[in-house]
Design a protein around this motif. Structure first.
Motif: not given
Length: 475
Positions: A203-213
């Motif tokens: 949960x909340x790890x693995x792969x993730x993305x922050x839109x527009x940084x």
């Protein structure tokens, strides 16, 4: 060899027994050209017929331009009321095309027409037209028909908005057809989403993305796979750099892709090749970054460089070269809109930087420099739309060499080195020239320098560093 251009529009060229193909259409304009033929009274050349009408009789310079534009379906089509090459420039607007006078040329792309005035040697007052095939720094490679010595290729020099070429008379300017979407410059707009592969699933790890940084983490695939074996590409043809490619180095698993970073793994090529020898590009000209390039560091038959189209086809050989990935990067130095040119920073003064067009062409010299790839990245800092400007983060001041040939131009005064940086498009201007830093310091976190010259702007507060991150377009 100096080519003296001649468009003998009003005078019949000497007849030959049959028309001869001097250059096949598949050999230029990224394979989308038309045959270039020798002067002849034969109205056919290979499988291509003379376009008819006032197109310069058989196989003259205007005829090549008309046949190419007709074949490509560009707006100029058959140039109505054009009898001579110089008239293409005069009638550009009426033909649905735009023009720029020599001395005020702001851009050149493959497919553009370079028009000479009536004083072109041996033109009998008709002028001459050459077709832009590629642009490499200040060198413009062209293809043309009915030249003085029947050489279908030539070169111009382009500097400060001005084209020049020895022995060819006055150059009026360049004509561009708005229908010319071959090439289509890459569109990195929105390349500002930060993808993280932490190597820890859950949960909340693995792969993730922050839109527009700047956005909060959004969970992608639950995966322990880390950035060392991953790259971002476009394998589903949606024009977004959000598909996660893995080179596992395990035969049977081999390569695989997770579309949008959320879908289950889909198998690609069975291969033990790992990311340290691989890079993604667009070598088949389909506009999608999904071709897997390998530089093995071993030259010889079926080795050297090679490519697997879409990451699924059998290896196809490129240049026979021992140059390996640690000295290479993939860019677009011939301005054809495709990322398939291999740039090398050799670190040897005199050899310096060089490029192999399409990964198959002979080395062409760029800037003489001992700077190596460990401090360099490719970007678009001059707004040309092509990935061919060399950015250096030296640990002192940042700087850029436009097209890889111009002198260094200073950017932001910063000691930040390339190990903590990446280049993206955070201001959505369509150019890869914004320098992103993952500082690894909470409170400073991530930040960006727009155009590599502006003061730091804060993005997300994060301790995540570049070794776990990549820039993509997930939004």
């Amino acid at each position: 060899m100096t080519v003296v251009a001649a468009s003998i529009i009003g005078v019949q060229a000497p007849a030959q027994a049959s028309a001869t193909v001097l250059l096949a259409g598949s050999s230029w304009l990224n394979g989308q050209g038309v045959n270039v033929c020798a002067p002849s009274t034969d109205p056919s050349c290979g499988d291509q017929a003379h376009v008819g009408g006032w197109s310069g009789n058989w196989w003259q310079c205007v005829e090549l331009a008309q046949r190419l534009y007709q074949a490509r379906g560009w707006h100029g089509g058959i140039f109505a009321n054009v009898s001579y090459a110089y008239q293409i420039y005069d009638q550009a607007s009426a033909l649905g095309m735009s023009r720029q006078a020599n001395g005020s040329i702001t851009s050149l792309v493959p497919g553009d027409m370079i028009i000479h005035d009536t004083d072109t040697p041996y033109s009998y007052g008709a002028g001459h037209v050459s077709i832009v095939d590629s642009v490499v720094g200040s060198t413009v490679n062209v293809v043309e028909q009915n030249t003085y010595n029947n050489d279908p290729t030539g070169q111009y020099t382009f500097s400060a908005g001005t084209l020049s070429r020895a022995g060819t008379g006055t150059i009026r300017g360049v004509v561009h057809d708005p229908g010319n979407q071959n090439p289509t410059p890459p569109s990195p707009e929105g390349l500002d989403d930060i993808f993280q592969a932490t190597g820890a699933s859950g949960t909340d790890r693995g792969w993730r993305v922050s839109i527009d940084g700047m956005g909060a983490w959004v969970s992608l695939r639950d995966s322990a796979t880390s950035m060392s074996s991953l790259a971002l590409g476009d394998f589903d043809g949606d024009d977004h750099l959000d598909d996660v490619f893995q080179a596992s180095g395990v035969e049977g698993v081999g390569w695989r892709v997770s579309l949008n970073g959320t879908s289950p793994w889909q198998p690609l090529k069975m291969s033990t090749a790992t990311m340290d020898t691989l890079a993604l590009g667009d070598f088949d000209g389909d506009g999608h970054i999904d071709d897997v390039f390998q530089a093995t560091g071993v030259s010889g038959t079926d080795r050297g460089w090679r490519v697997s189209f879409n990451g699924s086809t059998a290896w196809q050989p490129l240049k026979d070269s021992a140059a390996s990935m640690n000295t290479l990067a993939i860019g677009d130095f011939d301005s054809d809109g495709f990322t398939d040119d291999i740039f090398q920073a050799s670190g040897v003064e005199g050899v310096g930087w060089r490029v192999s067009m399409n990964g198959t062409g002979s080395w062409q010299s760029l800037r003489q420099s001992t700077t190596t790839m460990n401090t360099l990245m490719l970007g678009d800092f001059d707004g040309g739309g092509y990935l061919n400007d060399i950015f250096q983060a030296t640990g002192a001041t940042w700087r850029a060499s436009m097209n890889g040939v111009d002198s260094w131009q200073p950017l932001l005064s910063s000691e930040t080195s390339s190990t903590s940086l990446a280049i993206g498009d955070f201001d959505s201007d369509g150019h890869l020239d914004d320098v992103f830093q993952a500082s690894g310091v909470e409170g400073i976190g991530w930040r960006v320098s727009l155009n590599g010259t502006n003061a730091w702007q804060s993005l997300r507060q994060s301790v995540a560093t570049m070794d776990t991150l990549a820039i993509g377009d997930f939004s």
